[in-house]
Every structure is written in structure tokens, then in C-alpha cells.
Design a protein around this motif. Structure first.
Motif, PDB file in Angstrom:
ATOM      1  N   LYS A  30     -36.115 -14.254   8.185  1.00 47.61           N
ATOM      2  CA  LYS A  30     -35.096 -14.328   9.229  1.00 47.61           C
ATOM      3  C   LYS A  30     -33.826 -13.627   8.754  1.00 47.61           C
ATOM      4  O   LYS A  30     -33.342 -13.864   7.650  1.00 47.61           O
ATOM      5  CB  LYS A  30     -34.774 -15.791   9.555  1.00 47.61           C
ATOM      6  CG  LYS A  30     -33.704 -15.957  10.638  1.00 47.61           C
ATOM      7  CD  LYS A  30     -33.395 -17.426  10.882  1.00 47.61           C
ATOM      8  CE  LYS A  30     -32.289 -17.578  11.925  1.00 47.61           C
ATOM      9  NZ  LYS A  30     -31.958 -19.020  12.156  1.00 47.61           N
ATOM     10  N   VAL A  31     -33.310 -12.736   9.587  1.00 45.76           N
ATOM     11  CA  VAL A  31     -32.059 -12.048   9.260  1.00 45.76           C
ATOM     12  C   VAL A  31     -30.899 -12.959   9.640  1.00 45.76           C
ATOM     13  O   VAL A  31     -30.736 -13.326  10.803  1.00 45.76           O
ATOM     14  CB  VAL A  31     -31.955 -10.702  10.012  1.00 45.76           C
ATOM     15  CG1 VAL A  31     -30.604 -10.050   9.723  1.00 45.76           C
ATOM     16  CG2 VAL A  31     -33.081  -9.776   9.586  1.00 45.76           C
ATOM     17  N   ASP A  32     -30.079 -13.333   8.664  1.00 42.87           N
ATOM     18  CA  ASP A  32     -28.946 -14.212   8.929  1.00 42.87           C
ATOM     19  C   ASP A  32     -27.664 -13.566   8.431  1.00 42.87           C
ATOM     20  O   ASP A  32     -27.638 -12.380   8.099  1.00 42.87           O
ATOM     21  CB  ASP A  32     -29.177 -15.583   8.282  1.00 42.87           C
ATOM     22  CG  ASP A  32     -29.531 -15.480   6.794  1.00 42.87           C
ATOM     23  OD1 ASP A  32     -29.068 -14.519   6.150  1.00 42.87           O
ATOM     24  OD2 ASP A  32     -30.258 -16.351   6.292  1.00 42.87           O
ATOM     25  N   GLU A  33     -26.603 -14.363   8.349  1.00 40.98           N
ATOM     26  CA  GLU A  33     -25.289 -13.814   7.996  1.00 40.98           C
ATOM     27  C   GLU A  33     -25.235 -13.250   6.582  1.00 40.98           C
ATOM     28  O   GLU A  33     -24.348 -12.473   6.246  1.00 40.98           O
ATOM     29  CB  GLU A  33     -24.199 -14.877   8.168  1.00 40.98           C
ATOM     30  CG  GLU A  33     -24.296 -16.085   7.244  1.00 40.98           C
ATOM     31  CD  GLU A  33     -25.291 -17.127   7.706  1.00 40.98           C
ATOM     32  OE1 GLU A  33     -25.486 -18.126   6.992  1.00 40.98           O
ATOM     33  OE2 GLU A  33     -25.887 -16.940   8.801  1.00 40.98           O
ATOM     34  N   ARG A  34     -26.171 -13.623   5.718  1.00 41.39           N
ATOM     35  CA  ARG A  34     -26.165 -13.099   4.350  1.00 41.39           C
ATOM     36  C   ARG A  34     -26.324 -11.578   4.326  1.00 41.39           C
ATOM     37  O   ARG A  34     -25.842 -10.915   3.413  1.00 41.39           O
ATOM     38  CB  ARG A  34     -27.291 -13.720   3.534  1.00 41.39           C
ATOM     39  CG  ARG A  34     -27.172 -15.213   3.286  1.00 41.39           C
ATOM     40  CD  ARG A  34     -28.418 -15.718   2.604  1.00 41.39           C
ATOM     41  NE  ARG A  34     -29.606 -15.389   3.397  1.00 41.39           N
ATOM     42  CZ  ARG A  34     -30.853 -15.515   2.952  1.00 41.39           C
ATOM     43  NH1 ARG A  34     -31.079 -15.930   1.717  1.00 41.39           N
ATOM     44  NH2 ARG A  34     -31.878 -15.217   3.725  1.00 41.39           N
TER      45      ARG A  34
END
Length: 439
Positions: free
Chosen positions: A252-256
Motif C-alpha cells: 500500500k502506498v502511504d504518506e511514507r
């Protein structure tokens, strides 16, 4: 829990026709029918050295079982995995001139140095050719400070496919995600993926056309660029053929990714991408360079203000800074183990057929002669390696002997790796694999 047999079948069936090397569902399923399974190897190299006091259990001076001992604090997260662990002390790499780093020599087992090109293929690349072929035979990821990872998202210092042929490691998780999963993404990631793909196509065509009119020496360099873009484009096409399969594994692509607070956010994202590439069957050989084989590196996300070369001049034993870094690495190893353990494969799990090699590209310390090169192995590679052990060697066998052992376990019949008889007379008191580590 995923069925590994069906997963491999899905990858092979979708990708076989698109690959430039033998790879088919029939081949993989035949191996499964013969009770054999794919194998994989992970190399994790931390820069600045690996002091033996941070991994050898206190009081252990001779080879023996790890069952009744407590692991040192820096690697304490691996305590629950002691039965899978083999700590080796007493290999050497004096012939690699490690000092600040052996660079390509750490995995090549030959003389390295800052700015020195590789003189032969490194062990990770050699294994990627020996193990069952995958969509991307070899993936390298590199972890560093945000400044370095942003300014140089790719860097080649540790792995090579041959003499003068370095392999680049990926340090920007956004770009690596686009490369691996851009074809199955939506929104901005998909648009960026398509834009980069189009640009690569155009650059490849331009480079091929322009190169024909150059002098012979420059034509060779241009062909290397053209082949590089051709491989990128070919990988993109191969991944597109198994898009439905890959959706099960894409992180999952998140804010990191877009808004990392610390460089460790990118480190964690890169690790997840590396694990996903293994779990999905995209690759079977992963190389992780923490510090990217150089003298830099930062871990502000662990509360460490010191970074770069200064860390190499600190004593590692009982040092709270190095304890944090080594424990962070150990938790990464733990995450790899748990992830692969969760996926069935053959009569066991993916981890049953995996070997993790953890060491440093600096032997035991900064400014080292390489007289001692500690290594930790995790996993038994389908029963090929002894585990739950500590092995103390006498300092007369080189790291090449360990690499020979891994090649033997992978099915390659060889007595030496990247070491001539003349060199061996000076740096190797034995021949062949390490009987102390093979089962």
C-alpha cells in the motif's frame, strides 16, 4: 495464506512468452512434481563494519549450539529465531582491501575500493543466474540519508554482473514502486509510470540511432545505455503480463512515500517492496545495502543524530547508537522471515527454501584489514545449511569460501569462487566449501 504452486503457475503462464530466458509453467510445475522447490537468497550488508562482539554470544569462544545461550543485545530481536540462525566468526577478506568499504569486493571476494570498477561478477548476480529464472532475476535496494537517496536515487557500489558491469541499486521507493507496480496502479502513479515508460522508449531509440555514428570506443558505452533502457522496457512488458497476480502483493502506498518524516520511512518502504518482489515471485535474489556500500548513512528516525563517516569511528560494542542500528536491522530480518514464513511453498513455506546472508561491506570495522569478517546466516536453504549454531573459524578461510558453499548448495559444482589458485595459495588455507556450515 496463498498457495505457492498456483502462484508460480500464474507467474510462469503469463510471463513465459515474454521472457528472453527459459521460464515456463511446465518447468516450474515439473520441479514441484519432483518435490523440489524454488530457492532464493537475500544479502543484507550494513556499512561501517560488523563487530563480532555485537553478534557472538558472550563467553562463546568455540563452536557450539545457540540453544542455551542468550544473543547479544544488538541482535536480540532474533532471539526467537535462534534455531534458524548460524553465526560465523573467523572468515577473512584481507585480499579485498575493505578499509572504508570493499565496495564490489565485499560480494565479489576480490580487491575493491572507492571508484574501483568490479573485476568480476558478484555472488548475488551469480546466484540469480543459477536459481530458477524469474521476471527480474536480481533486485538491489539501497538505504541512505534522505539527501543521498533523493540526489542519487540509483547507485552502483556493491553488485556487478561482470568485469566493469556494475548493477544499480534502487533507493527511491516511489520510483521502485512505479517500476514494479506502476502498470497495475491508478491515478498519479499510473500516469507517472506511463510517462516514464514513454520517455524510456524514446531515449532507447535516440541512443540506438546516435550511437551508430560514434567512434568504436564510445559505441560500446552507448550500447550499454541502450541495453539498460531495453531491459527496463522489457521488464515493464513482462510485469504487465502478470498484472492480476501482482495485485495480490503490491504494498500500500502511504504518506511514507511522498512525505517521509525521516529517511527510515523510505528504508521501511524499500524493504516492503523488496519483500513483495520475493513473495510475488518477481525475483529470487535480493540485495539490501544499508549505507549503500559507502561511508554514509543516516537513521534519524531511530533518534540518532550522528550520521555518515562519524559512525564508523565509534566503537560498536555497548554503544547505544550502534545497538539501535543493529536492532533496527534485526527487526528488518525478522520482518523478512515472518513474511516468507506466512507463504506456503512445497511441503513447507518460502522461508524453508530461503537463505539470508547478513554481514558488512567493511568486514568487522572501519579502517579494517579484513582479518575477521563476521557473518550471520538465517534459514537453511532447503536443508543445505546447519542452523542454531555458532561457528568459530581460525581466520584462514576467505569469504570466498562461504560464497563457494552457497553456490554448492544452489547446485553449482565448484571448488573456488573468484579466487585463482595463485591467490588461494596466499589467502586460503583450504579448498571447496565450508564443511562447518553445510549440513
Amino acid at each position: 495464506m496463498l498457495d505457492r504452486r498456483r502462484m508460480l503457475q500464474a507467474v510462469a503462464t503469463g510471463a513465459g512468452a515474454a521472457l528472453g530466458f527459459p521460464f515456463s509453467a511446465d518447468r516450474l510445475l515439473a520441479a514441484s512434481a519432483q518435490n523440489s522447490t524454488p530457492k532464493r537468497v537475500i544479502f543484507f550488508l550494513q556499512n561501517q563494519g560488523f563487530d563480532p562482539a555485537t553478534c557472538v554470544p558472550k563467553g562463546m569462544k568455540h563452536s557450539g549450539s545457540l540453544a542455551g545461550v542468550k544473543l547479544p543485545e544488538p541482535i536480540s530481536p532474533l532471539e526467537p529465531y535462534k534455531e534458524r540462525l548460524h553465526i560465523i566468526n573467523g572468515l577473512h577478506g584481507k585480499h579485498t582491501s575493505p578499509s572504508h568499504s570493499a565496495f564490489f569486493g565485499a560480494l565479489g571476494g576480490y580487491r575493491g575500493g572507492d571508484g574501483v570498477p568490479p573485476s568480476a561478477a558478484t555472488i548475488d548476480y551469480e546466484l540469480s543466474n543459477v536459481l530458477p529464472q524469474t521476471l527480474l532475476p536480481h533486485l538491489c535496494i539501497g538505504m541512505d540519508s534522505m539527501e543521498n537517496m533523493t540526489a542519487k536515487p540509483t547507485l552502483a557500489t556493491l553488485s556487478a554482473s561482470g568485469a566493469g558491469q556494475p548493477i544499480f541499486m534502487h533507493s527511491n521507493p516511489n520510483l521502485l514502486y512505479q517500476m514494479l507496480y506502476g502498470g497495475i496502479s491508478t491515478g498519479d502513479i499510473r500516469r507517472q509510470h506511463e510517462a516514464r515508460s514513454s520517455a524510456f522508449d524514446q531515449i532507447k531509440k535516440l541512443a540506438a540511432a546516435k550511437g551508430a555514428s560514434l567512434p568504436a570506443a564510445d559505441q560500446l558505452r552507448y550500447r550499454q545505455y541502450v541495453n539498460g533502457f531495453k531491459e527496463i522496457n522489457g521488464l515493464r512488458e513482462r510485469l504487465d503480463t502478470v498484472s492480476d497476480h501482482l495485485r495480490q502483493f503490491a504494498p500500500k502506498v502511504d504518506e511514507r512515500y511522498a512525505q517521509p518524516e525521516f529517511e527510515t520511512d523510505w528504508h521501511d518502504a524499500l524493504l516492503e517492496l523488496g519483500i513483495s518482489a520475493l513473495a510475488s515471485g518477481i525475483t529470487n535474489t535480493l540485495t539490501i545495502g544499508s549505507g549503500r556500500g559507502e561511508i554514509f548513512g543516516a537513521w534519524k528516525g531511530l533518534g540518532i543524530d550522528q550520521q555518515g563517516h562519524n559512525l564508523g569511528h565509534m566503537s560498536q560494542p555497548d554503544n547505544p547508537i550502534w545497538t539501535k542500528i543493529r536492532q533496527y536491522n534485526s527487526r528488518m530480518l525478522e520482518k523478512i522471515i515472518d513474511s516468507l514464513e506466512s507463504i506456503p511453498e512445497g511441503s513447507g513455506t518460502m522461508m524453508d527454501h530461503t537463505l539470508i546472508v547478513y554481514t558488512s561491506n567493511n568486514a568487522d570495522s572501519q579502517h579494517t584489514s579484513g582479518a575477521n569478517w563476521p557473518v550471520m546466516l538465517l534459514g537453511n536453504f532447503d536443508g543445505a545449511f546447519k542452523t542454531g549454531r555458532f561457528t568459530q573459524l581460525d581466520g584462514k578461510r576467505p569469504i570466498n569460501a562461504l560464497y563457494t558453499s552457497i553456490l554448492n548448495a544452489a547446485g553449482v559444482n565448484c571448488d573456488r569462487y573468484n579466487m585463482s589458485e595463485k591467490l588461494a595459495q596466499k589467502f586460503d588455507a583450504g579448498n571447496g566449501a565450508l564443511s562447518e556450515v553445510l549440513a
